[in-house]
Design an enzyme around this catalytic site. Structure first.
Site, PDB file in Angstrom:
ATOM      1  N   THR A  96      -5.179  -0.403  -2.433  1.00 14.34           N
ATOM      2  CA  THR A  96      -5.646   0.952  -2.389  1.00 14.34           C
ATOM      3  C   THR A  96      -6.942   0.913  -1.325  1.00 14.34           C
ATOM      4  O   THR A  96      -7.772   0.058  -1.589  1.00 14.34           O
ATOM      5  CB  THR A  96      -5.594   1.682  -3.521  1.00 14.34           C
ATOM      6  OG1 THR A  96      -6.102   2.981  -3.010  1.00 14.34           O
ATOM      7  CG2 THR A  96      -6.872   1.223  -4.524  1.00 14.34           C
ATOM      8  N   GLU A  97      -6.830   1.359  -0.183  1.00 14.80           N
ATOM      9  CA  GLU A  97      -7.847   0.922   0.843  1.00 14.80           C
ATOM     10  C   GLU A  97      -9.286   1.419   0.382  1.00 14.80           C
ATOM     11  O   GLU A  97     -10.236   0.747   1.086  1.00 14.80           O
ATOM     12  CB  GLU A  97      -7.055   1.605   2.043  1.00 14.80           C
ATOM     13  CG  GLU A  97      -7.240   3.114   2.141  1.00 14.80           C
ATOM     14  CD  GLU A  97      -5.779   3.715   1.658  1.00 14.80           C
ATOM     15  OE1 GLU A  97      -5.315   3.116   0.983  1.00 14.80           O
ATOM     16  OE2 GLU A  97      -5.521   4.942   2.128  1.00 14.80           O
ATOM     17  N   ASN A  98      -9.568   2.070  -0.494  1.00 15.16           N
ATOM     18  CA  ASN A  98     -11.098   2.224  -1.005  1.00 15.16           C
ATOM     19  C   ASN A  98     -11.478   1.128  -1.677  1.00 15.16           C
ATOM     20  O   ASN A  98     -12.591   1.256  -2.120  1.00 15.16           O
ATOM     21  CB  ASN A  98     -11.194   3.697  -1.940  1.00 15.16           C
ATOM     22  CG  ASN A  98     -10.403   3.666  -3.204  1.00 15.16           C
ATOM     23  OD1 ASN A  98      -9.098   3.237  -2.984  1.00 15.16           O
ATOM     24  ND2 ASN A  98     -10.964   4.116  -4.077  1.00 15.16           N
ATOM     25  N   ASN A 100       0.725  -1.205  -0.043  1.00 15.32           N
ATOM     26  CA  ASN A 100       0.041  -0.055  -0.137  1.00 15.32           C
ATOM     27  C   ASN A 100       0.819   1.216  -0.055  1.00 15.32           C
ATOM     28  O   ASN A 100       1.690   1.246   0.819  1.00 15.32           O
ATOM     29  CB  ASN A 100      -1.041  -0.010   1.156  1.00 15.32           C
ATOM     30  CG  ASN A 100      -1.836   1.165   1.342  1.00 15.32           C
ATOM     31  OD1 ASN A 100      -1.593   2.241   1.243  1.00 15.32           O
ATOM     32  ND2 ASN A 100      -2.986   0.848   1.166  1.00 15.32           N
ATOM     33  N   SER A 126     -11.518  -4.320   2.916  1.00 16.74           N
ATOM     34  CA  SER A 126     -10.289  -3.804   2.596  1.00 16.74           C
ATOM     35  C   SER A 126      -9.277  -3.372   3.659  1.00 16.74           C
ATOM     36  O   SER A 126      -8.104  -3.606   4.008  1.00 16.74           O
ATOM     37  CB  SER A 126     -10.534  -2.385   1.895  1.00 16.74           C
ATOM     38  OG  SER A 126      -9.273  -1.771   1.281  1.00 16.74           O
TER      39      SER A 126
END
Lengths: 226, 236
Positions: A53-55, A30, A95
């Site tokens: 990607t954390e979304n 990340n 996530s």
């Protein structure tokens, strides 16, 4: 006079290239917003690295060509991305299960301050009137495998970012393992900051002068290959 | 017969009451249910507590709901962005409350709300100002902070395909908070790009099973926040 004018040092891309060499083949990674985003372009040949990607995407690629952006295909910085073969989508709880559950191997973040005990401050100055906004930074530092920071050695006003103790509100305690700056590669150890590598044309005294905490010199300091 | 379809966004949000808690999907503009939010502005409910990752952009969608003075409190991880003026101005004037929550904690609180788990322990925020006043407990030598579930009266969510039973798929990163917000609300209201017949979504690819959804409304060609902002659109 700003810090940039009084010393040589690495460019942002050179910092990113040095950090990229630390990412092992096969890692799930990340990248934070800013200089960390540049790292993806510098992974040494022969290594396969998968970006989270954390979304809600695993396996995204470079930004799309102009005109091919999709407002519903973005990264955590809300910028358009593309997908690589083998990518997947997931909702936010999954996530962050990947993050907190220890499934992300490597995380590269920006910093406002890093303390010699590994404390990180990168989300708020705490100034009155500032709108506090934390996003996923506290989750990333709590859960990702190895947390490293890429940042200019000094802030724009010349003040050190590597400090004895953070004065800004913390993102996490004792979380940073290594810091890549325009001047040096510095490890956070139980003894405090240890200088491992130094940028070409920069000397130890300069790095020490621009560091806000004691800086131990490792045996056999290497010069960073830009 | 079960039929969760409603005719238009206005009907879908007609029973939101003053003081209700509303979960609003979206990460930035991706997945933001603009048409449902605009219907909620028209509907007029006030003193809302809204949980959403951001606070909207320009003068449309979530930013317009806040600008209209309908939101008493935001529960949010990142209430700032390049085009977000409405929330910062009200916040600085002390006219709106903010509960700042780490993004993963926000997601897990919503998931827990939907899953019937009243509290959980997380490593996120331990030792920071966001953990102040919260119970901290050690498990296997590491401290964790207790966080509580987040449940709501309503959820407003944008999805891609839906059927009359409420089964949903999403579009790319517009999925974000949608599935968990549908779980955590007493009444989950979903706008979809297209309604299909039951069976029109392969059961293997249903992302939100219809049991979590109460109402579904078709909004073909939904607006994108960035396009509206670029056009200078303001709502109402």
């Amino acid at each position: 006079m700003t810090a940039e004018l009084i010393h040589a040092g690495l460019t942002r891309d050179e910092m990113a290239r040095r950090a990229a060499r630390d990412i092992p083949d096969g890692a799930y990674v990340n990248l934070g917003i800013g200089i960390p985003e540049l790292v993806a372009a510098h992974i040494p040949p022969g290594r396969e690295v998968i970006y989270h990607t954390e979304n809600g995407v695993m396996g995204f690629g470079p930004p799309p060509p102009e005109g091919e952006e999709d407002p519903e295909l973005i990264n955590a910085g809300k910028k358009p991305i593309t997908l690589l073969p083998g990518a997947s989508f997931f909702h936010h709880a999954d996530s962050f299960a990947m993050i907190r559950g220890g499934h992300i191997d490597f995380c590269i973040l920006g910093a406002m301050q890093v303390a010699r005990n590994g404390d990180l401050a990168n989300w708020s100055t705490g100034a009155p009137g500032a709108i506090p906004a934390v996003g996923g930074a506290m989750d990333l530092v709590a859960g990702a495998g190895r947390i490293v920071v890429i940042t200019e050695h000094c802030a724009k006003d010349g003040s050190p970012k590597l400090v004895d103790a953070c004065t800004y509100p913390l993102t996490g305690r004792g979380v940073v393992a290594r810091v890549f700056t325009d001047l040096a590669v510095v490890d956070v150890t139980s003894e405090g900051f240890v200088l491992r590598e130094i940028a070409p044309g920069v000397d130890l005294d300069t790095v020490r002068r621009l560091t806000g905490a004691p800086l131990l010199a490792a045996a056999g300091i290497k010069t960073i290959e830009p | 017969m079960i039929d969760k379809r409603v005719g238009d966004p206005a009907q879908a949000v007609a029973d939101v009451k003053d003081g209700d808690t509303v979960l609003i999907g979206g990460f930035g503009e991706a997945g933001s249910p603009i048409e449902l939010i605009h219907a909620l502005i028209d509907q007029g409910a006030r003193d809302l507590v809204v949980a959403s990752n951001n606070t909207g952009n320009g003068q449309v969608g979530l930013a317009a709901l806040i600008a209209a003075g309908r939101v008493r409190k935001m529960i949010c991880s990142y209430p700032r962005s390049s085009n977000s003026r409405v929330f910062p101005e009200l916040y600085r004037k002390g006219q709106i409350e903010l509960e700042l929550v780490p993004q993963g904690t926000l997601a897990e609180r919503i998931r827990a709300g939907g899953a019937g788990v009243p509290a959980f322990f997380t490593p996120s925020s331990v030792g920071t100002v966001l953990a102040e006043g919260k119970e901290v407990r050690e498990f296997e030598g590491r401290p964790y902070v207790m966080e509580r579930w987040l449940r709501a009266d309503f959820a407003l969510v944008k999805a891609e395909l839906g059927d009359r039973l409420g089964n949903l798929t999403y579009n790319k990163t517009a999925r974000n908070f949608g599935p968990i917000m549908c779980m955590a609300a007493r009444t989950a209201i979903v706008q979809v790009s297209r309604i299909v017949e039951p069976g029109g979504i392969d059961p293997e690819v249903v992302v939100t099973p219809g049991v979590f959804v109460k109402r579904i409304v078709e909004v073909a060609n939904a607006a994108h926040e960035s396009v509206l902002v670029a056009q200078g659109v303001t709502y109402p």
